[in-house]
Motif scaffolding. Sequence first.
Motif, PDB file in Angstrom:
ATOM      1  N   LEU A 228      -7.540   5.078  -9.988  1.00 58.05           N
ATOM      2  CA  LEU A 228      -7.296   4.163 -11.105  1.00 58.05           C
ATOM      3  C   LEU A 228      -8.448   4.206 -12.105  1.00 58.05           C
ATOM      4  O   LEU A 228      -8.245   4.226 -13.325  1.00 58.05           O
ATOM      5  N   ASN A 229      -9.663   4.207 -11.581  1.00 53.58           N
ATOM      6  CA  ASN A 229     -10.860   4.258 -12.416  1.00 53.58           C
ATOM      7  C   ASN A 229     -10.816   5.465 -13.351  1.00 53.58           C
ATOM      8  O   ASN A 229     -11.140   5.372 -14.542  1.00 53.58           O
ATOM      9  N   THR A 230     -10.372   6.603 -12.822  1.00 51.82           N
ATOM     10  CA  THR A 230     -10.334   7.846 -13.596  1.00 51.82           C
ATOM     11  C   THR A 230      -9.137   7.916 -14.541  1.00 51.82           C
ATOM     12  O   THR A 230      -9.237   8.456 -15.653  1.00 51.82           O
ATOM     13  N   THR A 231      -8.007   7.357 -14.133  1.00 46.10           N
ATOM     14  CA  THR A 231      -6.745   7.591 -14.839  1.00 46.10           C
ATOM     15  C   THR A 231      -6.354   6.479 -15.803  1.00 46.10           C
ATOM     16  O   THR A 231      -5.592   6.723 -16.750  1.00 46.10           O
ATOM     17  N   ILE A 290       3.939  -0.705  -9.933  1.00 51.59           N
ATOM     18  CA  ILE A 290       5.233  -0.184 -10.386  1.00 51.59           C
ATOM     19  C   ILE A 290       5.529  -0.635 -11.814  1.00 51.59           C
ATOM     20  O   ILE A 290       5.997   0.152 -12.652  1.00 51.59           O
ATOM     21  N   VAL A 291       5.239  -1.901 -12.119  1.00 51.73           N
ATOM     22  CA  VAL A 291       5.445  -2.409 -13.483  1.00 51.73           C
ATOM     23  C   VAL A 291       4.518  -1.683 -14.457  1.00 51.73           C
ATOM     24  O   VAL A 291       4.921  -1.326 -15.580  1.00 51.73           O
ATOM     25  N   LEU A 292       3.278  -1.446 -14.051  1.00 49.82           N
ATOM     26  CA  LEU A 292       2.309  -0.733 -14.894  1.00 49.82           C
ATOM     27  C   LEU A 292       2.839   0.632 -15.317  1.00 49.82           C
ATOM     28  O   LEU A 292       2.691   1.035 -16.484  1.00 49.82           O
ATOM     29  N   ILE A 354      -3.694  17.774 -10.143  1.00 49.46           N
ATOM     30  CA  ILE A 354      -2.707  18.859 -10.065  1.00 49.46           C
ATOM     31  C   ILE A 354      -1.332  18.351 -10.484  1.00 49.46           C
ATOM     32  O   ILE A 354      -0.616  18.999 -11.271  1.00 49.46           O
ATOM     33  N   LEU A 355      -0.943  17.176  -9.968  1.00 47.28           N
ATOM     34  CA  LEU A 355       0.354  16.600 -10.322  1.00 47.28           C
ATOM     35  C   LEU A 355       0.415  16.236 -11.808  1.00 47.28           C
ATOM     36  O   LEU A 355       1.452  16.419 -12.463  1.00 47.28           O
ATOM     37  N   LEU A 365      -0.253   9.450 -11.043  1.00 44.42           N
ATOM     38  CA  LEU A 365      -0.542   8.087 -10.584  1.00 44.42           C
ATOM     39  C   LEU A 365       0.369   7.658  -9.441  1.00 44.42           C
ATOM     40  O   LEU A 365      -0.033   6.857  -8.585  1.00 44.42           O
ATOM     41  N   LEU A 366       1.599   8.168  -9.409  1.00 47.92           N
ATOM     42  CA  LEU A 366       2.548   7.782  -8.358  1.00 47.92           C
ATOM     43  C   LEU A 366       2.022   8.093  -6.959  1.00 47.92           C
ATOM     44  O   LEU A 366       2.449   7.487  -5.976  1.00 47.92           O
ATOM     45  N   LEU A 367       1.088   9.032  -6.871  1.00 44.35           N
ATOM     46  CA  LEU A 367       0.505   9.377  -5.575  1.00 44.35           C
ATOM     47  C   LEU A 367      -0.186   8.168  -4.940  1.00 44.35           C
ATOM     48  O   LEU A 367      -0.327   8.096  -3.705  1.00 44.35           O
ATOM     49  N   LEU A 368      -0.619   7.218  -5.760  1.00 46.80           N
ATOM     50  CA  LEU A 368      -1.335   6.052  -5.245  1.00 46.80           C
ATOM     51  C   LEU A 368      -0.403   5.038  -4.577  1.00 46.80           C
ATOM     52  O   LEU A 368      -0.853   4.215  -3.780  1.00 46.80           O
ATOM     53  N   LEU A 369       0.881   5.090  -4.890  1.00 47.81           N
ATOM     54  CA  LEU A 369       1.811   4.109  -4.332  1.00 47.81           C
ATOM     55  C   LEU A 369       1.933   4.221  -2.808  1.00 47.81           C
ATOM     56  O   LEU A 369       1.843   3.196  -2.110  1.00 47.81           O
ATOM     57  N   PRO A 370       2.151   5.419  -2.241  1.00 45.04           N
ATOM     58  CA  PRO A 370       2.185   5.492  -0.768  1.00 45.04           C
ATOM     59  C   PRO A 370       0.864   5.076  -0.121  1.00 45.04           C
ATOM     60  O   PRO A 370       0.855   4.588   1.008  1.00 45.04           O
ATOM     61  N   CYS A 371      -0.260   5.252  -0.827  1.00 41.44           N
ATOM     62  CA  CYS A 371      -1.546   4.786  -0.311  1.00 41.44           C
ATOM     63  C   CYS A 371      -1.541   3.258  -0.170  1.00 41.44           C
ATOM     64  O   CYS A 371      -2.009   2.706   0.837  1.00 41.44           O
ATOM     65  N   MET A 372      -1.002   2.579  -1.174  1.00 41.64           N
ATOM     66  CA  MET A 372      -0.902   1.124  -1.127  1.00 41.64           C
ATOM     67  C   MET A 372       0.037   0.673  -0.012  1.00 41.64           C
ATOM     68  O   MET A 372      -0.237  -0.308   0.691  1.00 41.64           O
ATOM     69  N   LEU A 373       1.147   1.390   0.172  1.00 42.97           N
ATOM     70  CA  LEU A 373       2.101   1.046   1.218  1.00 42.97           C
ATOM     71  C   LEU A 373       1.472   1.198   2.601  1.00 42.97           C
ATOM     72  O   LEU A 373       1.718   0.389   3.506  1.00 42.97           O
TER      73      LEU A 373
END
Length: 384
Positions: A228-231, A290-292, A354-355, A365-373
């Motif tokens: 998040l900090n980077t993106t 998800i809203v973001l 890469i994505l 950024l979507l890669l972070l969602l499974p991390c949160m889950l």
Amino acid sequence: MATNNITTSRYTILPILLGFFIMGFVDAVGIATNFIKEDFSLSDSIANLLPMMVFLWFVICSIPTGIIMGKIGKRNTVLIAFSMTAVAMLLPLFSYTFINILLAFALLGIGNALLQVSLNPMVAQTVSPDRTASILTLGQFIKSVSSFLGPIIAGLAASCFGDWRWLFPVYAITTIIVGIWMWLSVPEHETTPSEHASFKTTLSLFGNRTILLLFVGILLIVGIDVGLNTTIPKILVERAGLSLAEGGLGTSLYFASRTIGSFGGAFLLARITGKTFLKWSMILSCIAFIVLLSIPNLWVMSTMIILVGLACSNVFSIIFSYALQCLPLRANEISALMIMGVSGGALITPFMGILSDAFGQITGLLLLLPCMLYLGWISLKMKQ
């Protein structure tokens, strides 16, 4: 003897707390990566390797730092960390080349790994046991303040002086001042055999399923934080039409919410369990994230950045403290192992880059969602 320790801490705790401020300098890698990408015309894949140069060293240096700390002491380990940080901040001032930037980020990562492994137990060594938890919480709050100020300093330097790199001498001078203060005012305590660890004893903790799950949790929360900090600046530039300097303030907004969240979390965690707190934090973070990604409106995005920051602000400390409670007699080894998990900042961002190059910033950024889950799932595995 305990009385002397408490009396001493009244005069030595300030430079130790400022050590947490120096610890927060590592989070400047986010906004710095965006400026460096622009300065050297880098792709997202290459630019996102820069955070890896910082956080990769947490894998390599954490356990050796625990071993070295048992031989030379915690204060001396912290002072070595300060020296590396100061050198890292000075390198780009003498020669602003991509190779020098890589070297500076590597030194920053090594110094921060040493600092994170040694500073927390240094607090426990300096103050009385009944004050340790509150001082550590205050330290994390100070670290969040430092993280919040980094993008602001870089943005002001770019706007007022035409060069964001004025961030580096500010950080270098601050580090040197705090290091001299600590050297002059904080005594070194003798180490004891119980403080000595080894690679074998530390790595054997991976055989404990709970410790392994929590270690992966540390990897992922740091990956979320650095990702998040980077993106955040990139997505605000791309979707809200801001300049890079303006987009960088989105990172400050994220860290401001983390700062507020860590301060409030200290009070909330005294009233509710870490299990409950983590569960609801991850529910909030997933919804806000998800809203973001779904609504390209500046005010909506800014609000969601705040909510994600609030939700993620106490996850690291909850997981860390839960790991220590699992095996309290092996706290030193667990500390080194969990700090090694900070390498998550190096593992997640290259895949995001890469994505992003292949499919755009949203996909990265979507890669972070499974991390949160996963972190939400961990909360269900906690006993209390």
